[in-house]
Design a protein around this motif. Structure first.
Motif, PDB file in Angstrom:
ATOM      1  N   ALA A   1       0.826  -1.212   0.000  1.00 43.09           N
ATOM      2  CA  ALA A   1       0.000   0.000   0.000  1.00 43.09           C
ATOM      3  C   ALA A   1       0.857   1.257   0.000  1.00 43.09           C
ATOM      4  O   ALA A   1       0.553   2.224  -0.712  1.00 43.09           O
ATOM      5  N   THR A   2       1.933   1.258   0.786  1.00 47.75           N
ATOM      6  CA  THR A   2       2.805   2.428   0.859  1.00 47.75           C
ATOM      7  C   THR A   2       3.463   2.705  -0.484  1.00 47.75           C
ATOM      8  O   THR A   2       3.480   3.837  -0.968  1.00 47.75           O
ATOM      9  N   VAL A   3       4.005   1.661  -1.099  1.00 49.33           N
ATOM     10  CA  VAL A   3       4.659   1.829  -2.405  1.00 49.33           C
ATOM     11  C   VAL A   3       3.650   2.297  -3.451  1.00 49.33           C
ATOM     12  O   VAL A   3       3.923   3.236  -4.222  1.00 49.33           O
ATOM     13  N   TYR A   4       2.479   1.679  -3.466  1.00 51.97           N
ATOM     14  CA  TYR A   4       1.469   2.057  -4.460  1.00 51.97           C
ATOM     15  C   TYR A   4       1.013   3.501  -4.282  1.00 51.97           C
ATOM     16  O   TYR A   4       0.951   4.279  -5.256  1.00 51.97           O
TER      17      TYR A   4
ATOM     18  N   ALA B   1      -5.335  12.772   6.657  1.00 50.51           N
ATOM     19  CA  ALA B   1      -5.530  11.355   6.335  1.00 50.51           C
ATOM     20  C   ALA B   1      -4.396  10.819   5.471  1.00 50.51           C
ATOM     21  O   ALA B   1      -4.179   9.605   5.415  1.00 50.51           O
ATOM     22  N   TRP B   2      -3.655  11.718   4.810  1.00 54.88           N
ATOM     23  CA  TRP B   2      -2.512  11.287   4.012  1.00 54.88           C
ATOM     24  C   TRP B   2      -1.410  10.671   4.882  1.00 54.88           C
ATOM     25  O   TRP B   2      -0.528   9.987   4.389  1.00 54.88           O
ATOM     26  N   PHE B   3      -1.464  10.934   6.184  1.00 51.43           N
ATOM     27  CA  PHE B   3      -0.490  10.328   7.084  1.00 51.43           C
ATOM     28  C   PHE B   3      -0.692   8.826   7.230  1.00 51.43           C
ATOM     29  O   PHE B   3       0.241   8.103   7.592  1.00 51.43           O
ATOM     30  N   ILE B   4      -1.916   8.340   6.994  1.00 52.33           N
ATOM     31  CA  ILE B   4      -2.251   6.952   7.319  1.00 52.33           C
ATOM     32  C   ILE B   4      -1.303   5.945   6.664  1.00 52.33           C
ATOM     33  O   ILE B   4      -0.728   5.092   7.364  1.00 52.33           O
ATOM     34  N   PRO B   5      -1.097   5.986   5.334  1.00 53.06           N
ATOM     35  CA  PRO B   5      -0.190   4.995   4.737  1.00 53.06           C
ATOM     36  C   PRO B   5       1.256   5.148   5.177  1.00 53.06           C
ATOM     37  O   PRO B   5       1.988   4.155   5.233  1.00 53.06           O
ATOM     38  N   VAL B   6       1.669   6.366   5.514  1.00 53.87           N
ATOM     39  CA  VAL B   6       3.057   6.594   5.920  1.00 53.87           C
ATOM     40  C   VAL B   6       3.279   6.169   7.364  1.00 53.87           C
ATOM     41  O   VAL B   6       4.199   5.413   7.689  1.00 53.87           O
ATOM     42  N   VAL B   7       2.411   6.650   8.251  1.00 47.16           N
ATOM     43  CA  VAL B   7       2.607   6.407   9.682  1.00 47.16           C
ATOM     44  C   VAL B   7       2.385   4.947  10.045  1.00 47.16           C
ATOM     45  O   VAL B   7       2.955   4.450  11.021  1.00 47.16           O
ATOM     46  N   GLY B   8       1.585   4.234   9.254  1.00 45.23           N
ATOM     47  CA  GLY B   8       1.389   2.807   9.518  1.00 45.23           C
ATOM     48  C   GLY B   8       2.695   2.038   9.547  1.00 45.23           C
ATOM     49  O   GLY B   8       2.806   1.003  10.220  1.00 45.23           O
TER      50      GLY B   8
END
Length: 311
Positions: free
Chosen positions: A113-116, A134-141
């Motif tokens: 998900a992060t790469v995509y 909400a853009w933090f969600i894929p990064v902070v995960g």
């Protein structure tokens, strides 16, 4: 048809609160079983919501595709992998094999998900008003991976994901803060996502202390106190938040507060102090009350037929 992908934030909030109560049982002497019951509830909710969303995907694939194509909604899809990572943390004390399986699935899905999503950010044009916390969600995960990863023995993998989360959190924080301050206010339904700003320093503290064998160095202090400041800043805007009618986005209030509570208790366990003890109890109480209110509001919306409605 209208089951929203952000509903998985419900699992994150309940499971995060369960982990906070578990930590409070170790550090503050709070009733530990409260946390275990909440963690069990979080696991059940994940199964139910996952089945519900898969039913939507089978019956209405076009609706799922529309969510995935939406530049804002797509950032909530990693809440699925984050939920798996949280359940991996929760299950470690019961079964390391189960924890490993959940961690492996969550880590793999979140990496994809992060790469995509980062590739999508680069390849697609975005207007500044599309950006919100909400853009933090894929990064902070990515910062969640080391919490169970270290205990499972995957040290270098944990450092890999921690590095991704830290570097890109700082970059995104600058962009998001610029958008909030210098452009038109976000729509009311996105105001709760401001609480997501609390999550990165909170989760980073938990992950980093695990990586550093629970030592409280300068970076830990920086993250704890900056996170507490962002928490106070958000709570000071309570009048604005009270004006926001119920949306599923209310669940954005929950996990970040739980993460900051756990981070504070982790720091307290190493340093001690009456002040931090009072802050720990206060955060635990505030987080519990807010999650209870959001859960009640969600239940009321469900029975009134206002939860699964067109966006």
């Amino acid at each position: 048809m209208h089951v929203p992908i952000p509903l998985f934030a419900m699992v994150m909030g309940i499971t995060g609160l369960g982990l906070a109560w578990r930590k409070a049982g170790h550090v503050l002497g709070a009733p530990a079983m409260v946390g275990e019951y909440l963690l069990g509830t979080g696991a059940v909710l994940f199964v139910l919501i996952f089945m519900l969303y898969m039913t939507k995907a089978i019956a209405h694939p076009g609706e799922v595709k529309a969510e995935f194509s939406n530049p804002i909604r797509v950032n909530f899809f990693p809440t699925v992998s984050i939920s798996l990572l949280l359940l991996a943390i929760a299950s470690f004390d019961y079964s390391q094999a189960t924890s490993l399986a959940l961690w492996a699935m969550g880590t793999t899905l979140h990496f994809i998900a992060t790469v995509y999503l980062m590739g999508r950010w680069i390849n697609h044009a975005h207007e500044i008003h599309m950006i919100n916390p909400a853009w933090f969600i894929p990064v902070v995960g990515n910062l969640l991976v080391p919490i169970a990863g270290v205990r499972l023995g995957f040290m270098e993998t944990s450092w890999f994901f921690f590095s991704i989360g830290m570097v890109f959190w700082i970059l995104l924080f600058t962009i998001v803060f610029y958008r909030i301050v210098f452009h038109n206010p976000m729509p009311a339904k996105f105001l709760p996502t401001l609480f997501i700003l609390i999550a990165p320093p909170g989760v980073a503290v938990i992950a980093y202390m695990g990586l550093m064998n629970h030592q409280a160095d300068v970076l830990v202090k920086l993250l704890v106190y900056s996170g507490l400041f962002i928490t106070v800043l958000n709570l000071s805007l309570v009048r604005q938040f009270l004006k926001v009618p119920f949306f599923v986005s209310w669940w954005a209030y929950t996990f970040p507060l739980a993460a900051m509570t756990i981070a504070t208790l982790d720091y307290l366990a190493v340093t001690g102090g009456l002040g931090l003890t009072l802050i720990g109890w206060t955060l635990l109480g505030i987080t519990s009350v807010i999650i209870l209110v959001v859960l009640l509001a969600t239940t009321i919306a469900l029975f009134r037929g206002k939860l699964f409605v067109p966006d």
